[in-house]
Design a protein around this motif. Sequence first.
Motif, short mmCIF file in Angstrom:
data_model
loop_
_atom_site.label_atom_id
_atom_site.label_comp_id
_atom_site.label_asym_id
_atom_site.label_seq_id
_atom_site.Cartn_x
_atom_site.Cartn_y
_atom_site.Cartn_z
N ASN A 186 -4.04 -5.13 -0.03
CA ASN A 186 -2.84 -4.79 0.73
C ASN A 186 -2.46 -5.89 1.73
O ASN A 186 -1.29 -6.00 2.10
N ASP B 234 -1.98 5.00 -3.55
CA ASP B 234 -2.05 4.45 -2.21
C ASP B 234 -3.41 4.67 -1.56
O ASP B 234 -3.73 4.01 -0.57
N SER C 262 -7.34 -3.34 -9.15
CA SER C 262 -7.61 -3.36 -7.72
C SER C 262 -6.39 -3.94 -7.00
O SER C 262 -5.49 -4.48 -7.64
N LYS C 263 -6.39 -3.80 -5.69
CA LYS C 263 -5.27 -4.33 -4.93
C LYS C 263 -5.74 -4.85 -3.59
O LYS C 263 -6.76 -4.39 -3.07
N ILE D 178 -3.21 2.64 -9.90
CA ILE D 178 -3.92 2.79 -8.64
C ILE D 178 -2.95 3.35 -7.63
O ILE D 178 -1.81 2.90 -7.53
N SER E 297 -6.12 4.19 -3.33
CA SER E 297 -6.96 3.38 -4.23
C SER E 297 -7.71 4.20 -5.28
O SER E 297 -8.74 3.76 -5.80
N GLY F 212 0.78 -1.22 0.00
CA GLY F 212 0.00 0.00 0.00
C GLY F 212 0.81 1.27 0.00
O GLY F 212 0.24 2.36 -0.06
N THR G 49 -8.05 5.34 -8.97
CA THR G 49 -7.68 4.62 -10.19
C THR G 49 -7.75 5.52 -11.43
O THR G 49 -8.54 6.46 -11.49
#
Length: 121
Positions: free
Chosen positions: A73, A53, A70-71, A51, A55, A30, A57
Amino acid sequence: QVHLAESGGGSVQAGGSLRLSCAGSGYMAGSYCMGWFRQAPGKERVEVATIDDASNTVYADSVKGRFTISKDNVKNTLYLQMNSLTPEDTGMYYCAAGECPGVVAGAPDYWGKGTLVTISS
């Protein structure tokens, strides 16, 4: 040492879907901007989606409405859900990470080795 490892590429027919993953290590999850870039045969590498930190986009016009970045963390993993794929989406897909200005400029601090996506008509 930062390491990015992509997976999930493959060959599908037009209209199909793929989900790419990028497992990261060696950095705090993140803490970086991350992105997906694509290099089609004979062409330069271009940004697909990023993206930050928080989020937030950003998508290339060519993939808006079809791709979702998407991620996670907790897992330190970046994803790219790709739907309604077309032959123009064919290429090597690279995961990238780093400070946001560099990622946005296409010059991130770190690159993965890529995963190949081939879309047939």
